[in-house]
Design a protein around this motif. Structure first.
Motif, PDB file in Angstrom:
ATOM      1  N   GLY A 128       0.793  -1.219   0.000  1.00 43.14           N
ATOM      2  CA  GLY A 128       0.000   0.000   0.000  1.00 43.14           C
ATOM      3  C   GLY A 128       0.830   1.276   0.000  1.00 43.14           C
ATOM      4  O   GLY A 128       0.277   2.375   0.099  1.00 43.14           O
ATOM      5  N   HIS A 129       2.161   1.149  -0.105  1.00 39.90           N
ATOM      6  CA  HIS A 129       3.030   2.328  -0.138  1.00 39.90           C
ATOM      7  C   HIS A 129       2.759   3.150  -1.394  1.00 39.90           C
ATOM      8  O   HIS A 129       2.371   2.609  -2.437  1.00 39.90           O
ATOM      9  N   TRP A 130       2.980   4.453  -1.306  1.00 35.86           N
ATOM     10  CA  TRP A 130       2.637   5.355  -2.410  1.00 35.86           C
ATOM     11  C   TRP A 130       3.354   5.014  -3.703  1.00 35.86           C
ATOM     12  O   TRP A 130       2.853   5.289  -4.803  1.00 35.86           O
ATOM     13  N   THR A 131       4.533   4.378  -3.612  1.00 34.17           N
ATOM     14  CA  THR A 131       5.275   4.056  -4.829  1.00 34.17           C
ATOM     15  C   THR A 131       4.550   3.035  -5.698  1.00 34.17           C
ATOM     16  O   THR A 131       4.750   3.014  -6.919  1.00 34.17           O
ATOM     17  N   THR A 132       3.724   2.192  -5.071  1.00 37.49           N
ATOM     18  CA  THR A 132       2.944   1.238  -5.864  1.00 37.49           C
ATOM     19  C   THR A 132       1.996   1.974  -6.798  1.00 37.49           C
ATOM     20  O   THR A 132       1.931   1.694  -7.999  1.00 37.49           O
ATOM     21  N   TYR A 133       1.273   2.930  -6.241  1.00 39.24           N
ATOM     22  CA  TYR A 133       0.307   3.678  -7.051  1.00 39.24           C
ATOM     23  C   TYR A 133       1.018   4.534  -8.099  1.00 39.24           C
ATOM     24  O   TYR A 133       0.538   4.661  -9.238  1.00 39.24           O
ATOM     25  N   ALA A 134       2.165   5.097  -7.736  1.00 38.94           N
ATOM     26  CA  ALA A 134       2.906   5.930  -8.677  1.00 38.94           C
ATOM     27  C   ALA A 134       3.384   5.114  -9.869  1.00 38.94           C
ATOM     28  O   ALA A 134       3.295   5.556 -11.029  1.00 38.94           O
ATOM     29  N   ARG A 135       3.862   3.909  -9.603  1.00 39.05           N
ATOM     30  CA  ARG A 135       4.349   3.074 -10.699  1.00 39.05           C
ATOM     31  C   ARG A 135       3.200   2.511 -11.525  1.00 39.05           C
ATOM     32  O   ARG A 135       3.318   2.366 -12.749  1.00 39.05           O
ATOM     33  N   LEU A 136       2.089   2.196 -10.889  1.00 34.79           N
ATOM     34  CA  LEU A 136       0.928   1.716 -11.638  1.00 34.79           C
ATOM     35  C   LEU A 136       0.394   2.805 -12.564  1.00 34.79           C
ATOM     36  O   LEU A 136      -0.146   2.504 -13.638  1.00 34.79           O
ATOM     37  N   ALA A 137       0.568   4.049 -12.173  1.00 37.28           N
ATOM     38  CA  ALA A 137       0.099   5.162 -13.010  1.00 37.28           C
ATOM     39  C   ALA A 137       0.863   5.232 -14.332  1.00 37.28           C
ATOM     40  O   ALA A 137       0.376   5.815 -15.305  1.00 37.28           O
ATOM     41  N   THR A 138       2.045   4.591 -14.373  1.00 37.87           N
ATOM     42  CA  THR A 138       2.808   4.572 -15.621  1.00 37.87           C
ATOM     43  C   THR A 138       2.327   3.472 -16.552  1.00 37.87           C
ATOM     44  O   THR A 138       2.773   3.388 -17.695  1.00 37.87           O
ATOM     45  N   GLY A 139       1.445   2.587 -16.035  1.00 42.34           N
ATOM     46  CA  GLY A 139       0.835   1.579 -16.890  1.00 42.34           C
ATOM     47  C   GLY A 139       1.315   0.164 -16.711  1.00 42.34           C
ATOM     48  O   GLY A 139       0.855  -0.738 -17.427  1.00 42.34           O
ATOM     49  N   SER A 140       2.215  -0.091 -15.760  1.00 42.44           N
ATOM     50  CA  SER A 140       2.687  -1.467 -15.573  1.00 42.44           C
ATOM     51  C   SER A 140       3.021  -1.727 -14.107  1.00 42.44           C
ATOM     52  O   SER A 140       3.258  -0.803 -13.333  1.00 42.44           O
ATOM     53  N   TRP A 141       3.045  -3.007 -13.743  1.00 43.12           N
ATOM     54  CA  TRP A 141       3.393  -3.416 -12.384  1.00 43.12           C
ATOM     55  C   TRP A 141       4.909  -3.371 -12.232  1.00 43.12           C
ATOM     56  O   TRP A 141       5.632  -3.904 -13.074  1.00 43.12           O
ATOM     57  N   PRO A 142       5.411  -2.757 -11.152  1.00 39.00           N
ATOM     58  CA  PRO A 142       6.863  -2.658 -10.976  1.00 39.00           C
ATOM     59  C   PRO A 142       7.506  -3.989 -10.614  1.00 39.00           C
ATOM     60  O   PRO A 142       6.986  -4.742  -9.792  1.00 39.00           O
ATOM     61  N   ARG A 143       8.615  -4.297 -11.236  1.00 35.81           N
ATOM     62  CA  ARG A 143       9.408  -5.489 -10.923  1.00 35.81           C
ATOM     63  C   ARG A 143      10.855  -5.049 -10.761  1.00 35.81           C
ATOM     64  O   ARG A 143      11.517  -4.709 -11.737  1.00 35.81           O
ATOM     65  N   LEU A 144      11.331  -5.052  -9.515  1.00 34.07           N
ATOM     66  CA  LEU A 144      12.640  -4.493  -9.181  1.00 34.07           C
ATOM     67  C   LEU A 144      13.531  -5.541  -8.526  1.00 34.07           C
ATOM     68  O   LEU A 144      13.047  -6.619  -8.118  1.00 34.07           O
ATOM     69  N   PRO A 145      14.827  -5.277  -8.378  1.00 31.68           N
ATOM     70  CA  PRO A 145      15.736  -6.264  -7.786  1.00 31.68           C
ATOM     71  C   PRO A 145      15.483  -6.540  -6.310  1.00 31.68           C
ATOM     72  O   PRO A 145      15.794  -7.624  -5.815  1.00 31.68           O
TER      73      PRO A 145
END
Length: 213
Positions: A128-145
């Motif tokens: 639920g951290h804000w970075t989830t919503y920010a990255r979803l706003a770019t159109g894809s689910w974030p996948r990081l190291p």
């Protein structure tokens, strides 16, 4: 895990976490560490108290290093619950459950090895951290190291989800620590972050195994 993968995750998985160590009771004499990495928890606890630490770790490199710190290390998948572990008075599942296919059944199986009234410590990233919503706003689910959006995560938890996970395993949550992340993780700005879900990147829950009826 190759050298580059390990380097990217070193800070998250190999560093001592004081907030976890502090929640392990000083009276604990037998601790089970799920996903023990290099055995940093065992080293910290043994420097503080007389304790036996059993670790389970699937990464061979980590497991080899952990053997120098833990009393026993089982190399394998945490979801394959060993039959000969015995009983424990503290269970630690720090940033491991989100990597599992069935964290609900797995946690319940290990909680059953806890003596009634004893402590479990569960640490989970907060989706639920804000970075989830920010990255979803770019159109894809974030996948990081590493971190909240570690590409190896299979499950995702908010605080409510984390509490339900613990309660479903037979635990009573007694304390929740919200680890803040405002803009850049680990900066002085974090101390000013509001203690709300959108600015919490990780929840650390201290829970007690319910007594047998």
């Amino acid at each position: 895990m190759d050298r580059d993968q390990r380097a990217a995750r070193a800070a998250a998985y190999e560093s001592e976490r004081a907030e976890i160590v502090a929640l392990v009771p000083a009276r604990a004499r037998r601790v089970l560490d799920l996903g023990c990495s290099t055995g940093w928890l065992a080293a910290a606890l043994k420097a503080r108290q007389d304790v036996e630490v059993v670790g389970i770790e699937r990464e061979p490199t980590y497991a080899q290093e952990a053997r120098a710190r833990c009393d026993r290390v089982i190399e394998g998948n945490v979801e394959d619950v060993p039959r000969d572990l015995g009983r424990f008075d503290c269970l630690v599942a720090a940033d491991i459950l989100e990597h599992l296919v069935d964290p609900w059944a797995t946690l319940a199986a290990y909680v059953a090895l806890l003596e009634p009234g004893c402590r479990a410590i569960v640490s989970l990233p907060n989706v639920g951290h804000w970075t989830t919503y920010a990255r979803l706003a770019t159109g894809s689910w974030p996948r990081l190291p590493e971190g909240i959006h570690d590409a190896s995560h299979l499950r995702w938890f908010t605080l409510r989800d984390a509490i339900e996970l613990c309660e479903g395993a037979g635990l009573v949550v007694e304390h929740v620590e919200r680890r803040p992340w405002l803009l850049w993780r680990g900066t002085r700005l974090d101390r000013h972050a509001p203690r709300i879900g959108a600015f919490t990147f990780q929840h650390v829950l201290a829970a007690r195994r319910m007594a047998r009826p």
